[in-house]
Design an enzyme around this catalytic site. Sequence first.
Site, PDB file in Angstrom:
ATOM      1  N   PRO A 128      11.562  14.634  -9.340  1.00 37.79           N
ATOM      2  CA  PRO A 128      11.562  13.484  -8.435  1.00 37.79           C
ATOM      3  C   PRO A 128      11.479  13.963  -6.898  1.00 37.79           C
ATOM      4  O   PRO A 128      10.796  13.224  -5.952  1.00 37.79           O
ATOM      5  CB  PRO A 128      13.032  13.027  -8.417  1.00 37.79           C
ATOM      6  CG  PRO A 128      13.139  13.272 -10.107  1.00 37.79           C
ATOM      7  CD  PRO A 128      12.457  14.624 -10.400  1.00 37.79           C
ATOM      8  N   ASN A 129      12.273  15.117  -6.494  1.00 34.89           N
ATOM      9  CA  ASN A 129      12.390  15.424  -5.160  1.00 34.89           C
ATOM     10  C   ASN A 129      11.468  16.796  -4.735  1.00 34.89           C
ATOM     11  O   ASN A 129      11.221  17.264  -3.650  1.00 34.89           O
ATOM     12  CB  ASN A 129      13.680  15.902  -4.601  1.00 34.89           C
ATOM     13  CG  ASN A 129      14.278  14.364  -4.545  1.00 34.89           C
ATOM     14  OD1 ASN A 129      14.075  13.329  -4.059  1.00 34.89           O
ATOM     15  ND2 ASN A 129      15.421  14.436  -5.322  1.00 34.89           N
ATOM     16  N   ILE A 157       5.386  12.599 -15.560  1.00 37.60           N
ATOM     17  CA  ILE A 157       4.847  13.512 -16.746  1.00 37.60           C
ATOM     18  C   ILE A 157       4.228  12.552 -17.798  1.00 37.60           C
ATOM     19  O   ILE A 157       4.471  11.545 -18.333  1.00 37.60           O
ATOM     20  CB  ILE A 157       6.007  13.961 -17.532  1.00 37.60           C
ATOM     21  CG1 ILE A 157       6.972  14.721 -16.253  1.00 37.60           C
ATOM     22  CG2 ILE A 157       5.246  14.954 -18.569  1.00 37.60           C
ATOM     23  CD1 ILE A 157       6.307  15.814 -15.716  1.00 37.60           C
ATOM     24  N   ARG A 268     -27.216 -10.664 -10.675  1.00 39.94           N
ATOM     25  CA  ARG A 268     -26.527 -11.698  -9.709  1.00 39.94           C
ATOM     26  C   ARG A 268     -27.761 -12.110  -8.745  1.00 39.94           C
ATOM     27  O   ARG A 268     -28.330 -11.157  -7.845  1.00 39.94           O
ATOM     28  CB  ARG A 268     -25.389 -11.013  -8.994  1.00 39.94           C
ATOM     29  CG  ARG A 268     -24.771 -11.873  -7.721  1.00 39.94           C
ATOM     30  CD  ARG A 268     -24.066 -13.045  -8.342  1.00 39.94           C
ATOM     31  NE  ARG A 268     -23.295 -13.610  -7.513  1.00 39.94           N
ATOM     32  CZ  ARG A 268     -22.735 -14.860  -7.483  1.00 39.94           C
ATOM     33  NH1 ARG A 268     -22.904 -15.416  -8.611  1.00 39.94           N
ATOM     34  NH2 ARG A 268     -22.125 -15.336  -6.579  1.00 39.94           N
ATOM     35  N   ILE A 337     -19.544  -5.023  -4.212  1.00 43.43           N
ATOM     36  CA  ILE A 337     -20.890  -5.622  -4.583  1.00 43.43           C
ATOM     37  C   ILE A 337     -20.401  -6.941  -5.618  1.00 43.43           C
ATOM     38  O   ILE A 337     -21.165  -7.712  -5.668  1.00 43.43           O
ATOM     39  CB  ILE A 337     -21.443  -4.537  -5.382  1.00 43.43           C
ATOM     40  CG1 ILE A 337     -22.051  -3.535  -4.400  1.00 43.43           C
ATOM     41  CG2 ILE A 337     -22.794  -5.171  -6.113  1.00 43.43           C
ATOM     42  CD1 ILE A 337     -22.524  -2.091  -4.959  1.00 43.43           C
ATOM     43  N   GLU A 363      -2.123  16.020 -10.370  1.00 43.66           N
ATOM     44  CA  GLU A 363      -2.837  17.427 -10.325  1.00 43.66           C
ATOM     45  C   GLU A 363      -3.006  18.277  -8.783  1.00 43.66           C
ATOM     46  O   GLU A 363      -3.995  18.893  -8.941  1.00 43.66           O
ATOM     47  CB  GLU A 363      -3.653  17.679 -11.289  1.00 43.66           C
ATOM     48  CG  GLU A 363      -3.297  17.757 -12.657  1.00 43.66           C
ATOM     49  CD  GLU A 363      -4.065  18.258 -13.867  1.00 43.66           C
ATOM     50  OE1 GLU A 363      -4.609  19.359 -13.638  1.00 43.66           O
ATOM     51  OE2 GLU A 363      -4.334  17.755 -14.737  1.00 43.66           O
ATOM     52  N   THR A 365      -2.536  16.476  -4.729  1.00 47.75           N
ATOM     53  CA  THR A 365      -3.343  15.298  -3.872  1.00 47.75           C
ATOM     54  C   THR A 365      -4.561  16.108  -2.998  1.00 47.75           C
ATOM     55  O   THR A 365      -4.778  17.221  -3.012  1.00 47.75           O
ATOM     56  CB  THR A 365      -2.202  14.878  -2.823  1.00 47.75           C
ATOM     57  OG1 THR A 365      -1.919  16.148  -1.750  1.00 47.75           O
ATOM     58  CG2 THR A 365      -0.867  14.313  -3.521  1.00 47.75           C
ATOM     59  N   GLU A 367      -4.747  16.127   0.021  1.00 48.69           N
ATOM     60  CA  GLU A 367      -4.494  17.001   1.160  1.00 48.69           C
ATOM     61  C   GLU A 367      -3.975  18.262   0.528  1.00 48.69           C
ATOM     62  O   GLU A 367      -4.355  19.394   1.121  1.00 48.69           O
ATOM     63  CB  GLU A 367      -2.861  16.508   1.611  1.00 48.69           C
ATOM     64  CG  GLU A 367      -3.248  15.155   2.504  1.00 48.69           C
ATOM     65  CD  GLU A 367      -3.799  14.013   1.549  1.00 48.69           C
ATOM     66  OE1 GLU A 367      -4.350  13.055   2.098  1.00 48.69           O
ATOM     67  OE2 GLU A 367      -3.419  13.744   0.486  1.00 48.69           O
TER      68      GLU A 367
END
Length: 379
Positions: A128-129, A157, A268, A337, A363, A365, A367
């Site tokens: 969590p942290n 998980i 379309r 689209i 797995e 970010t 960053e």
Amino acid sequence: MNFQQDELTLQVAQTAKDFAEKYIKPHVMEWDEAQHLPIDIFKEMGKLGLMGVLVPEAYGGAGLGYFEYNAIIQEISKVCGGIGLSLAAHNSLCTGHILAFGNEAQKQQYLPKLATCEWLGSWGLTEPNTGSDAGNMKTTALKDGDGWILNGTKNWITHGKSSDVAVVICRTGEARTKDNSTAFIVERGIAGFSGGKKENKLGMRASETAEMIFDNCRISDANRIGEIGAGFKQAMKVLDGGRISIASLSLGIAKGAYDAAVKYAKERHQFDKPIGSFQGISFKLADMATDIAASELLIDQACYLKNNHLPMTKEAAMAKYFASETAVKCSTEAVQIFGGNGYSKDFPVEKFYRDSKLCTIGEGTSEVQKLVISREVLR
């Protein structure tokens, strides 16, 4: 480096494609709406070798390489990102960790069950942290005679509630010190190990994401993977391979969205013409096709290096970073689209749109990928 797909890769891809069309596609929205993890589907994939793609035949696996693995994940993810995510997590993380770092007894005990999906696997690092800050994890393993006592909670998980066996990284030293974590194998049903909260997610809803809770969970030292203190180093190497699988997952989603957009642009009509004939639409498709092609090459490069046991930390991070951002771009443009129809669950692209975002987070970010890449560049 030759990235030309050989006959085996093409055959494996076709097998995965046929399976996805027959057994997954008819139920995609049903599973998505219900957040249902279709365990029976994974057991069927296990019979085809899709749940033990990289596991040697000696341990009951398919004994294939990363090019075949990449092709399988792509074909499944073109149809459902959630199923693709679970497939990737089972193969790369839980099974991959035991395959790479388990001793012979552990491989003999667990790999045959994982490779056939008699047992579904999970892998616990995130808390969590402590997401990216894994060196400060709170889940601990304390030595107790000839065993260990685990306490703490892992979250986000994949298969946190439904897995039969988990590989868990626990802190065995002081926080923020070097070599302070160790990996363990924990079987479902053992006292003190339970599933917790299941996340109610934006996308990837057919892939279960939940807490794993350890409350004075005692396991044998025989369940320890590798040396004491080697857990974080093992996890980083596992994630290198895992990032290839998330890149493949991302590319499958991008291709699914792109294929749907091309088809729609041809069918379309507005102002008595297919909308694909308008530059505003055709240029979107051109950008999507280019980003998909670039993602393919980055993934192929990482697969080649991994297959040949060459350093690939930077290349895997590049593939994961670029392909995951491509998935978001392509699915966003596909919704555009489709216009109003793109916002409807009666059409396929809104699900690609929802599923794609996880790829830039899970797995590591985007960053974190840039951090990994820049460190390798400046090394």
